[in-house]
Design a protein around this motif. Sequence first.
Motif, PDB file in Angstrom:
ATOM      1  N   LEU A 191       0.818  -1.211   0.000  1.00 53.20           N
ATOM      2  CA  LEU A 191       0.000   0.000   0.000  1.00 53.20           C
ATOM      3  C   LEU A 191       0.853   1.263   0.000  1.00 53.20           C
ATOM      4  CD1 LEU A 191      -2.680  -1.089   2.652  1.00 53.20           C
ATOM      5  CD2 LEU A 191      -2.813  -1.282   0.159  1.00 53.20           C
ATOM      6  N   ILE A 192       2.144   1.140   0.292  1.00 50.26           N
ATOM      7  CA  ILE A 192       3.045   2.284   0.326  1.00 50.26           C
ATOM      8  C   ILE A 192       3.639   2.495  -1.066  1.00 50.26           C
ATOM      9  CG2 ILE A 192       5.068   3.278   1.459  1.00 50.26           C
ATOM     10  CD1 ILE A 192       4.652   1.333   3.747  1.00 50.26           C
ATOM     11  N   PRO A 193       3.636   3.708  -1.580  1.00 47.82           N
ATOM     12  CA  PRO A 193       4.283   3.948  -2.886  1.00 47.82           C
ATOM     13  C   PRO A 193       5.746   3.519  -2.862  1.00 47.82           C
ATOM     14  CG  PRO A 193       2.964   5.841  -2.224  1.00 47.82           C
ATOM     15  CD  PRO A 193       2.997   4.906  -1.042  1.00 47.82           C
ATOM     16  N   ILE A 194       6.228   3.031  -3.975  1.00 50.87           N
ATOM     17  CA  ILE A 194       7.583   2.484  -4.049  1.00 50.87           C
ATOM     18  C   ILE A 194       8.631   3.523  -3.661  1.00 50.87           C
ATOM     19  CG2 ILE A 194       9.304   1.474  -5.594  1.00 50.87           C
ATOM     20  CD1 ILE A 194       7.054   0.241  -7.188  1.00 50.87           C
ATOM     21  N   GLU A 195       8.433   4.777  -4.052  1.00 49.97           N
ATOM     22  CA  GLU A 195       9.451   5.797  -3.772  1.00 49.97           C
ATOM     23  C   GLU A 195       9.546   6.146  -2.295  1.00 49.97           C
ATOM     24  OE1 GLU A 195       5.644   7.761  -5.363  1.00 49.97           O
ATOM     25  OE2 GLU A 195       6.967   6.059  -5.838  1.00 49.97           O
ATOM     26  N   TYR A 196       8.543   5.725  -1.489  1.00 53.33           N
ATOM     27  CA  TYR A 196       8.577   6.027  -0.059  1.00 53.33           C
ATOM     28  C   TYR A 196       8.952   4.810   0.797  1.00 53.33           C
ATOM     29  CZ  TYR A 196       6.204  10.349  -1.351  1.00 53.33           C
ATOM     30  OH  TYR A 196       5.878  11.543  -1.911  1.00 53.33           O
ATOM     31  N   ARG A 197       9.222   3.701   0.184  1.00 55.63           N
ATOM     32  CA  ARG A 197       9.594   2.506   0.941  1.00 55.63           C
ATOM     33  C   ARG A 197      11.057   2.592   1.383  1.00 55.63           C
ATOM     34  NH1 ARG A 197       6.832  -2.240  -2.860  1.00 55.63           N
ATOM     35  NH2 ARG A 197       4.732  -1.304  -2.887  1.00 55.63           N
ATOM     36  N   PRO A 198      11.418   1.931   2.481  1.00 55.95           N
ATOM     37  CA  PRO A 198      12.805   2.012   2.988  1.00 55.95           C
ATOM     38  C   PRO A 198      13.841   1.545   1.981  1.00 55.95           C
ATOM     39  CG  PRO A 198      11.360   1.073   4.637  1.00 55.95           C
ATOM     40  CD  PRO A 198      10.546   1.174   3.381  1.00 55.95           C
ATOM     41  N   GLU A 199      13.501   0.530   1.156  1.00 58.19           N
ATOM     42  CA  GLU A 199      14.495   0.023   0.207  1.00 58.19           C
ATOM     43  C   GLU A 199      14.819   1.037  -0.883  1.00 58.19           C
ATOM     44  OE1 GLU A 199      10.542  -2.223  -0.520  1.00 58.19           O
ATOM     45  OE2 GLU A 199      11.780  -1.559   1.164  1.00 58.19           O
ATOM     46  N   ALA A 200      14.005   2.096  -1.010  1.00 58.68           N
ATOM     47  CA  ALA A 200      14.327   3.158  -1.974  1.00 58.68           C
ATOM     48  C   ALA A 200      15.466   4.034  -1.469  1.00 58.68           C
ATOM     49  CB  ALA A 200      13.095   4.008  -2.265  1.00 58.68           C
ATOM     50  N   PHE A 201      15.703   4.006  -0.154  1.00 57.44           N
ATOM     51  CA  PHE A 201      16.770   4.815   0.447  1.00 57.44           C
ATOM     52  C   PHE A 201      17.890   3.957   1.031  1.00 57.44           C
ATOM     53  CE2 PHE A 201      12.648   6.850   0.961  1.00 57.44           C
ATOM     54  CZ  PHE A 201      12.832   8.046   0.296  1.00 57.44           C
ATOM     55  N   LEU A 202      17.587   2.706   1.343  1.00 53.64           N
ATOM     56  CA  LEU A 202      18.547   1.812   1.974  1.00 53.64           C
ATOM     57  C   LEU A 202      18.811   0.618   1.072  1.00 53.64           C
ATOM     58  CD1 LEU A 202      17.018   1.791   5.596  1.00 53.64           C
ATOM     59  CD2 LEU A 202      18.934   3.171   4.773  1.00 53.64           C
ATOM     60  N   PRO A 203      19.973  -0.010   1.202  1.00 50.87           N
ATOM     61  CA  PRO A 203      20.278  -1.174   0.366  1.00 50.87           C
ATOM     62  C   PRO A 203      19.649  -2.466   0.876  1.00 50.87           C
ATOM     63  CG  PRO A 203      22.147  -0.646   1.766  1.00 50.87           C
ATOM     64  CD  PRO A 203      21.129   0.425   2.006  1.00 50.87           C
ATOM     65  N   PHE A 204      18.747  -2.376   1.810  1.00 53.27           N
ATOM     66  CA  PHE A 204      18.107  -3.571   2.372  1.00 53.27           C
ATOM     67  C   PHE A 204      16.680  -3.215   2.788  1.00 53.27           C
ATOM     68  CE2 PHE A 204      20.494  -1.361   5.648  1.00 53.27           C
ATOM     69  CZ  PHE A 204      19.548  -1.164   6.636  1.00 53.27           C
ATOM     70  N   THR A 205      15.852  -4.233   2.935  1.00 52.18           N
ATOM     71  CA  THR A 205      14.478  -4.037   3.396  1.00 52.18           C
ATOM     72  C   THR A 205      14.441  -3.988   4.914  1.00 52.18           C
ATOM     73  OG1 THR A 205      14.080  -6.423   3.397  1.00 52.18           O
ATOM     74  CG2 THR A 205      13.527  -5.217   1.377  1.00 52.18           C
ATOM     75  N   VAL A 206      13.379  -3.439   5.447  1.00 46.96           N
ATOM     76  CA  VAL A 206      13.214  -3.323   6.899  1.00 46.96           C
ATOM     77  C   VAL A 206      12.077  -4.252   7.329  1.00 46.96           C
ATOM     78  CG1 VAL A 206      12.719  -1.785   8.827  1.00 46.96           C
ATOM     79  CG2 VAL A 206      14.017  -0.939   6.858  1.00 46.96           C
ATOM     80  N   PRO A 207      12.390  -5.419   7.880  1.00 45.65           N
ATOM     81  CA  PRO A 207      11.317  -6.303   8.313  1.00 45.65           C
ATOM     82  C   PRO A 207      10.566  -5.729   9.510  1.00 45.65           C
ATOM     83  CG  PRO A 207      13.444  -7.158   9.027  1.00 45.65           C
ATOM     84  CD  PRO A 207      13.723  -5.983   8.138  1.00 45.65           C
ATOM     85  N   GLY A 208       9.269  -5.928   9.520  1.00 42.41           N
ATOM     86  CA  GLY A 208       8.452  -5.428  10.618  1.00 42.41           C
ATOM     87  C   GLY A 208       7.900  -4.042  10.386  1.00 42.41           C
ATOM     88  N   LEU A 209       8.252  -3.427   9.242  1.00 46.57           N
ATOM     89  CA  LEU A 209       7.743  -2.085   8.960  1.00 46.57           C
ATOM     90  C   LEU A 209       6.226  -2.103   8.823  1.00 46.57           C
ATOM     91  CD1 LEU A 209       8.237   0.902   8.278  1.00 46.57           C
ATOM     92  CD2 LEU A 209       8.502   0.207   5.877  1.00 46.57           C
TER      93      LEU A 209
END
Length: 240
Positions: free
Chosen positions: A56-74
């Motif tokens: 539901l979150i736009p791709i450009e606002y997801r953590p992986e757009a700024f970080l080289p890894f995903t954030v589990p539990g977000l």
Amino acid sequence: MNDKTPAGRPVKLRSPFIQRLRTYFFTGIIVVAPVAITIYLTWSFVEWVDQVVIPLIPIEYRPEAFLPFTVPGLGVILALVGLTLVGALTANLLGRTVVRLGEQIVDRMPVVRGIYNVFKQIFETLLKDTSDAFQYAALVEYPRRGLYTIGFVAGTTRGEVVRRVDKDLVSVYVPTTPNPSSGFILFIPREDVRILDMTVEQAMKYVVSVGVVVPPDPSAPTLPGFETAPGTETPERKSA
């Protein structure tokens, strides 16, 4: 030492080393299994919420757009924040009006109305404070006289049930084992309900564990013919 059975067959004796390994193995299961199952279920729940919320979150606002890894539990964090905001909005007059309007619309839908009302009542009951949902743990005779089971006192029975029976009844919820979310609601005369000293939480663990996790009862006398477990002697027994 007799190494034969009464029928004359030889008995296979286990070596102390094998017995010790067997004890260590089952002890390891008892220690590791609850931790492993808890971690697995928790992680599975976190992954499921992430799969539902993060898309539901736009791709450009997801953590992986700024970080080289995903954030589990977000997804869990966002779900908690969202539910809290919804609760805060529905707590005021405008929010209650919107919810009431929505419920009036749902009440006009024959099938949806029944499903919504059932789940609403279930969640309202489960999410209440334990002291409000269940007052005491009790011992009741069920399913017949002479057989006992643990039940949870929900309060004094009211309404048409009392008027039809004309007795002082208590509403007791008797859960099934090991799944306490299903069970029976019994209307029992007050004098037939025996309130237990154990707390509701202790009684629930007793039910879920299929009677394995027994709540402590320090005031219970030692039964004749049974030895007290080491470390649980009463002061009178120790002084003797």
